[in-house]
Structure formats: C-alpha cells, structure tokens
Design a protein around this motif. Structure first.
Motif, mmCIF file in Angstrom:
data_model
loop_
_atom_site.group_PDB
_atom_site.id
_atom_site.type_symbol
_atom_site.label_atom_id
_atom_site.label_comp_id
_atom_site.label_asym_id
_atom_site.label_seq_id
_atom_site.Cartn_x
_atom_site.Cartn_y
_atom_site.Cartn_z
ATOM 1 N N ALA A 113 0.941 -1.154 -0.074
ATOM 2 C CA ALA A 113 0.029 0.036 0.038
ATOM 3 C C ALA A 113 0.837 1.193 -0.073
ATOM 4 N N SER A 114 1.967 1.472 0.825
ATOM 5 C CA SER A 114 2.481 2.840 0.891
ATOM 6 C C SER A 114 3.493 2.701 -0.240
ATOM 7 N N GLU A 115 3.988 1.534 -0.771
ATOM 8 C CA GLU A 115 4.890 1.753 -2.060
ATOM 9 C C GLU A 115 3.836 2.084 -3.326
ATOM 10 N N ALA A 116 2.648 1.735 -3.307
ATOM 11 C CA ALA A 116 1.664 2.116 -4.146
ATOM 12 C C ALA A 116 1.543 3.811 -4.277
ATOM 13 N N LEU A 117 1.540 4.434 -2.950
ATOM 14 C CA LEU A 117 1.209 5.636 -2.990
ATOM 15 C C LEU A 117 2.540 6.442 -3.523
ATOM 16 N N ALA A 118 3.636 5.942 -3.475
ATOM 17 C CA ALA A 118 4.923 6.362 -3.834
ATOM 18 C C ALA A 118 4.817 6.556 -5.475
ATOM 19 N N TRP A 119 4.102 5.903 -6.137
ATOM 20 C CA TRP A 119 3.770 5.849 -7.543
ATOM 21 C C TRP A 119 2.481 6.609 -7.879
ATOM 22 N N GLY A 120 1.769 7.137 -6.871
ATOM 23 C CA GLY A 120 0.606 8.223 -7.229
ATOM 24 C C GLY A 120 -0.599 7.230 -7.348
ATOM 25 N N LEU A 121 -0.501 6.021 -6.598
ATOM 26 C CA LEU A 121 -1.711 5.083 -6.784
ATOM 27 C C LEU A 121 -2.322 4.591 -5.482
ATOM 28 N N GLU A 122 -3.474 4.564 -5.108
ATOM 29 C CA GLU A 122 -4.020 4.171 -3.838
ATOM 30 C C GLU A 122 -4.823 2.978 -3.981
ATOM 31 N N ILE A 123 -5.058 1.987 -3.132
ATOM 32 C CA ILE A 123 -5.766 0.547 -3.162
ATOM 33 C C ILE A 123 -7.213 1.414 -2.589
ATOM 34 N N ALA A 124 -8.378 1.085 -3.635
ATOM 35 C CA ALA A 124 -9.543 1.208 -3.528
ATOM 36 C C ALA A 124 -10.334 0.193 -3.132
ATOM 37 N N GLU A 125 -9.935 -1.181 -3.473
ATOM 38 C CA GLU A 125 -10.844 -2.045 -3.147
ATOM 39 C C GLU A 125 -9.818 -3.411 -3.247
ATOM 40 N N VAL A 126 -10.018 -4.565 -2.451
ATOM 41 C CA VAL A 126 -9.441 -5.637 -2.426
ATOM 42 C C VAL A 126 -10.429 -6.800 -2.459
ATOM 43 N N ARG A 127 -10.342 -7.890 -3.436
ATOM 44 C CA ARG A 127 -10.965 -8.924 -3.507
ATOM 45 C C ARG A 127 -10.275 -10.155 -3.289
ATOM 46 N N THR A 128 -10.353 -11.095 -2.255
ATOM 47 C CA THR A 128 -9.851 -12.225 -2.284
ATOM 48 C C THR A 128 -10.731 -13.702 -2.957
ATOM 49 N N PHE A 129 -9.995 -14.413 -3.445
ATOM 50 C CA PHE A 129 -10.423 -15.581 -4.032
ATOM 51 C C PHE A 129 -10.006 -16.969 -3.596
ATOM 52 N N GLU A 130 -10.154 -17.894 -4.470
ATOM 53 C CA GLU A 130 -9.713 -19.361 -4.144
ATOM 54 C C GLU A 130 -8.107 -19.342 -3.728
ATOM 55 N N ARG A 131 -7.416 -18.683 -4.315
ATOM 56 C CA ARG A 131 -5.847 -18.855 -4.341
ATOM 57 C C ARG A 131 -5.159 -17.472 -4.441
ATOM 58 N N GLY A 132 -5.865 -16.318 -4.318
ATOM 59 C CA GLY A 132 -5.104 -15.230 -4.482
ATOM 60 C C GLY A 132 -5.859 -14.057 -3.971
ATOM 61 N N ALA A 133 -5.457 -12.711 -4.080
ATOM 62 C CA ALA A 133 -6.094 -11.423 -3.855
ATOM 63 C C ALA A 133 -5.858 -10.513 -5.158
ATOM 64 N N VAL A 134 -6.909 -10.036 -5.313
ATOM 65 C CA VAL A 134 -6.679 -8.964 -6.290
ATOM 66 C C VAL A 134 -7.047 -7.596 -5.806
ATOM 67 N N ALA A 135 -6.004 -6.480 -6.229
ATOM 68 C CA ALA A 135 -6.429 -5.244 -5.590
ATOM 69 C C ALA A 135 -6.543 -4.154 -6.835
ATOM 70 N N LEU A 136 -7.669 -3.543 -6.506
ATOM 71 C CA LEU A 136 -8.031 -2.459 -7.384
ATOM 72 C C LEU A 136 -7.332 -1.063 -6.980
ATOM 73 N N LEU A 137 -6.574 -0.480 -7.777
ATOM 74 C CA LEU A 137 -5.868 0.842 -7.805
ATOM 75 C C LEU A 137 -6.199 1.724 -8.357
ATOM 76 N N ARG A 138 -6.376 2.890 -8.054
ATOM 77 C CA ARG A 138 -6.688 4.207 -8.863
ATOM 78 C C ARG A 138 -5.480 5.154 -8.553
ATOM 79 N N HIS A 139 -5.577 6.581 -9.397
ATOM 80 C CA HIS A 139 -5.055 7.531 -8.841
ATOM 81 C C HIS A 139 -5.176 8.035 -7.575
ATOM 82 N N ALA A 140 -4.044 8.252 -6.874
ATOM 83 C CA ALA A 140 -4.297 8.682 -5.442
ATOM 84 C C ALA A 140 -4.859 10.114 -5.463
ATOM 85 N N GLU A 141 -5.587 10.609 -4.593
ATOM 86 C CA GLU A 141 -6.315 11.921 -4.693
ATOM 87 C C GLU A 141 -5.407 12.956 -3.882
ATOM 88 N N GLY A 142 -5.428 13.943 -4.454
ATOM 89 C CA GLY A 142 -4.428 15.077 -3.780
ATOM 90 C C GLY A 142 -3.031 15.289 -4.177
#
Length: 208
Positions: free
Chosen positions: A179-208
């Motif tokens: 999460a913090s490293e994503a912010l360094a590239w201007g991205l923030e985590i908006a949602e996380v979905r977990t599945f059978e064998r993994g997790a998928v994060a939705l990221l968008r441009h960080a606000e501000g």
C-alpha cells in the motif's frame, strides 16, 4: 511459432488458451481478475488496456474479448509471448505483444485506461515447493513482491487519467505490504477482493 508436441488447449472463461510446459498453466481462479477487468471496462473512459506479466495472455484476453478494446501485453518469456500472440489471434482480439522487460517495453508517454498484472508472488525460498511451474513465472524474490513492485511503478507511470489497475498477488497481507509503495507511484488501493488462491487489488490515482 511451430506447435509443441506437448501443447494443451483449455477453456478460460470466454476464450480457449493454448500453452505448453514452458508457460505457467492458467489457474482457473484467476478468471476472477478477468471478470473484474471486463466489469471495469464497462465504465472506464476510452483507451487501451495493458497487461503486465501476461504469460500466455489469458487474463487480459478474457477481460477484453468482446469489448473492442485493444490490448498491449508484456512478458519477458519468448515462449509466453508466442502463445499470447496465438491466443489473441484465435480470440479475435487486437493485441500488441511485446517481449522483454516491462521497464523497457513501453514508450514514454504511452497511457492505458486499465492495467492488469498477475506477477510472480511466491517468495524465493518457497519456489521449490512448486516443481511443476517454471521458476521465472512464480519467483517473486525475497518477500514475493519484487515483480509486483515493478508492476506498480510501470502502472503508476503509464495509467491514464481516470484509469484503474488490477494487481493480483497471493494474499491480502501482501496487498497491505504494497500500500505505501503504491502511494509512492501515485496510486492508492480502492478495493481488495480475495479469491480461492489469491487476492486482487483495485488501484486508482491517489487523490490530492
């Protein structure tokens, strides 16, 4: 690309995928990432899709098939890129498959409305536990996140305004560590979905 005697064809959601032992076997549960991508493309502005660590191309292709979106797919494996091209042609998808490092495959200024990435996320010490998989396709470095970090850097550099990123890793805990490293590239985590064998994060441009 000459057919391999060990080629396998398997259904992957709306497409069929051809691959052999030199490519990571498509995981059925990763189709959830494709479905989320298709869902997002129904609301995102016009623009191309980028798939990083594409392998045989199935996740990105299943996301865009039927949407009329063009896709750029990047992988460092020549074998994977060959299959990605074949699978795109069979699916009727306009795909530009680029073989090489994701850091060098994209031109300055290229932008994409959706970035999809399923990088290797297994810690190096755990790789011997998966002898059936090509090492290059699963080894994510010391903590399993080395390649995921590069994906975030590329995504943050090339994401178009109003765009979205779907990053798949192994666990929600790995997402939290990024999460913090994503912010360094201007991205923030908006949602996380977990599945059978993994997790998928939705990221968008960080606000501000």
């Amino acid at each position: 690309m000459a057919p391999s005697p060990t080629e396998v064809t398997m259904p992957f959601g709306p497409i069929d995928v051809v691959f052999d032992e030199h490519v990571l076997v498509p995981r059925p549960w990763t189709l959830a990432q494709s479905a989320w991508g298709t869902e997002l493309l129904g609301t995102l502005p016009e623009g191309r899709v980028l798939e990083l660590c594409s392998g045989a191309g199935q996740i990105g292709l299943a996301a865009v098939v039927g949407t009329a979106r063009a896709i750029v797919q990047v992988d460092r494996s020549e074998a994977a890129c060959g299959y990605a091209r074949r699978n795109a042609a069979a699916a009727g998808v306009e795909a530009d498959v680029r073989c090489g490092s994701m850091d060098e495959a994209l031109a300055d200024g290229e932008q994409f409305i959706l970035v999809v990435a399923d990088p290797p996320w297994v810690p190096s010490t755990d790789v011997p536990g998966f002898p059936e998989d090509p090492v290059w396709a699963i080894d994510g470095g010391g903590d399993g996140l080395d390649v995921a970090r590069r994906c975030l850097q590329v995504a943050g550099t090339h994401l178009a305004p109003g765009g979205a990123v779907l990053l798949q890793v192994g666990t929600s805990e790995q997402v939290e560590r990024l999460a913090s490293e994503a912010l360094a590239w201007g991205l923030e985590i908006a949602e996380v979905r977990t599945f059978e064998r993994g997790a998928v994060a939705l990221l968008r441009h960080a606000e501000g």
